[in-house]
Structure formats: C-alpha cells, structure tokens
Design an enzyme around this catalytic site. Structure first.
Site, short mmCIF file in Angstrom:
data_model
loop_
_atom_site.label_atom_id
_atom_site.label_comp_id
_atom_site.label_asym_id
_atom_site.label_seq_id
_atom_site.Cartn_x
_atom_site.Cartn_y
_atom_site.Cartn_z
N HIS A 126 -16.18 -25.84 -16.50
CA HIS A 126 -15.15 -24.87 -17.27
C HIS A 126 -13.64 -26.46 -17.25
O HIS A 126 -13.51 -26.57 -18.68
CB HIS A 126 -14.50 -24.33 -16.94
N GLU A 127 -13.66 -26.88 -16.38
CA GLU A 127 -12.11 -27.59 -16.31
C GLU A 127 -12.62 -29.34 -17.30
O GLU A 127 -12.25 -29.63 -17.56
CB GLU A 127 -11.81 -28.17 -15.38
N HIS A 130 -12.73 -28.55 -20.82
CA HIS A 130 -11.47 -28.55 -21.91
C HIS A 130 -11.23 -30.45 -21.93
O HIS A 130 -10.61 -30.70 -23.20
CB HIS A 130 -10.13 -28.27 -20.19
N GLU A 188 -9.63 -21.42 -24.30
CA GLU A 188 -10.09 -20.70 -22.68
C GLU A 188 -11.48 -20.73 -23.18
O GLU A 188 -12.76 -20.37 -22.48
CB GLU A 188 -9.08 -20.03 -22.21
#
Ligand SMILES: [Zn+2]
Length: 265
Positions: A126-127, A130, A188
């Site tokens: 997820h990070e 980004h 997100e």
C-alpha cells in the site's frame, strides 16, 4: 466577484491542460514537479525523520521489513529504484510510510497488527503504491496550485481575506502545506488496489490483506494511523478488495508458478 472566480477557474483549467497526467488507475490529476525533485524532497524528509525520531534498533524486525520490501520492489517497473532504504522506528503506533526516493519507514508497533509476512506485505505494498502512483507529487502540486490561485485572487480583488478563502473553498482547495498531509480518499483507494496487485505479483497471499485491514481497524485509536486518516470506510475498502481479489489471486498463482515464494518470517 463572479469575474474573479471565472479567472481562477480558467487558470486552474489551463494548469490542468498543461500538467494533468492519468494515475495508474486512470484518474486525471495534476502533476507539476519533476520526479527527481519530489525524490529529493522524500530523501530529505526521511533523513530528518531518522535524525529526530528514535530508531527501534532491532535487527530482526529490520531484516523482515527489508525482505518483504525487497520482494515487492523487485516487481516494480525496471526504471524504479531497486535499493530502497528501510528504517524501523521505536514508536508503538501501528503505522508505516514510503517516500519518493526509495525510502520506507515502519513503526515497531505495526508488528502488533501485521501478524505475518503477507500482512506486512499488505501495508508495505500500500505504501509503495502511494510512491509508484506519484501521490506525493499530486498532493504538493495541488497545494502549489492553491497558492497560485491565492496570488491570482489577491491580484484581482486587491482585498485578501475572506473573499480569497471563499474562492478557494469553492475550488475545493485548502491552505495546508506539507509532505506529510494525509492522502485523500481516491489516493487511498488507489494505493489499496495497486498494493494488492503488487503483493500478489511478489508472491504474497493477497487474501491476507482482508485480515490486515480488519486488524488495523481494531487497532485504530484516538490517533489514527495513515491508513485510517482519510480512509475509505471499512465496508467500502473490503468491498473494493473483494472485487479485485479474483484477479489478485490469479496474479498470486502466476507468481508462485514463476518460483516467487518469499520467506520473510
Ligand atoms: Zn495510504
């Protein structure tokens, strides 16, 4: 007043024509800065954090993070940096972040929530997503555009204050600045979905993402971590992940067939 507003809208539209770039999931957004500049900002922010925040100094946790991060970034575009630096901070809140320039920070408290390598890969995927999706560039570009709007309005009206704020509010722009602002809901969602693909491509079990977000929701206290700050609602997040799961599972099976079976503990 109405004329001034039209001028601001035209300026914003002009900016978008010049610098709007589709995100990996097809969302149009403004990117004003060269990647190298955003990477420098990421590297400088990471150095500052390492100077100002205590490190956990736990070789076992560091090697787990390095192992999972290494498996994930090996699946990125060949032009993306391969040697990502990782740091584990002595902070009990379950949080993590990744910055442009190839930097990953994890709080020791994350390991209470991420209970196996696949759950850790959910968070790091997820990070890293980004970063890959250039969300920091997008966020800084949006703030930069807000500031241009502000100057434009003050030049037109000659009366800074409430009128400017009103115009900015009409444009949906705030006045906050800073690399660590929370990401917005669209970003997100994008990080969740791209992160799911990335973990599956690396050979981590994407089904564990559901358990991770459930653990995270249970752990969310008064100080919500990055994942919960402007999070999609829990139900929406689970629904989005569920919809993408069949595709993620076939990517996961493909990765296993190619011998990608990470063993990070
Ligand atoms: Zn996020």
């Amino acid at each position: 007043m109405r004329g001034a507003f039209r001028t601001v809208l035209r300026a914003a539209a002009g900016l978008c024509l010049a610098a709007c770039v589709a995100s990996p999931l097809g969302r149009q957004r403004l990117l004003l800065f060269p990647d190298a500049e955003v990477a420098q900002l990421g590297v400088a922010s990471f150095d500052k954090m390492k100077r100002e925040m205590p490190l956990a100094r736990d070789p076992e946790l560091e090697s787990r993070v390095r192992c999972v991060a290494g498996a994930l970034v090996a699946q990125l575009d060949p032009e993306a940096p391969r040697a990502w630096e990782v740091a584990v901070f002595a902070d009990e809140s379950p949080n993590a972040f990744a910055l442009p320039g190839g930097k990953i920070g994890v709080n020791a408290g994350l390991f209470r929530v991420a209970q196996n390598q696949d759950q850790l890969a959910t968070v790091l995927g997820h990070e890293v997503a980004h970063v890959v999706a250039q969300h920091a560039n997008e966020r800084v570009s949006t703030v930069f555009a807000a500031q241009s709007g502000l100057e434009l309005v003050s030049a037109i009206s000659g009366a800074p204050g409430a009128e400017q704020e009103q115009l900015l509010a009409l444009l949906g722009l705030g006045a906050q600045v800073g690399i660590l602002l929370p990401y917005n809901r669209d970003q997100e969602r994008e990080a969740d979905l791209l992160g799911l693909d990335l973990m599956a491509d690396a050979g981590f079990d994407p089904r564990e993402s559901i358990a991770l977000w459930q653990n995270m929701a249970k752990a969310g206290g008064a100080q919500p971590p990055e994942f919960l700050s402007t999070h999609p609602s829990h139900g929406t997040r689970m629904q989005d992940l569920g919809q993408r799961m069949p595709q993620a599972l076939s990517r996961f099976e493909g990765a296993h067939r190619r011998g990608r079976r990470p063993a990070c503990g």
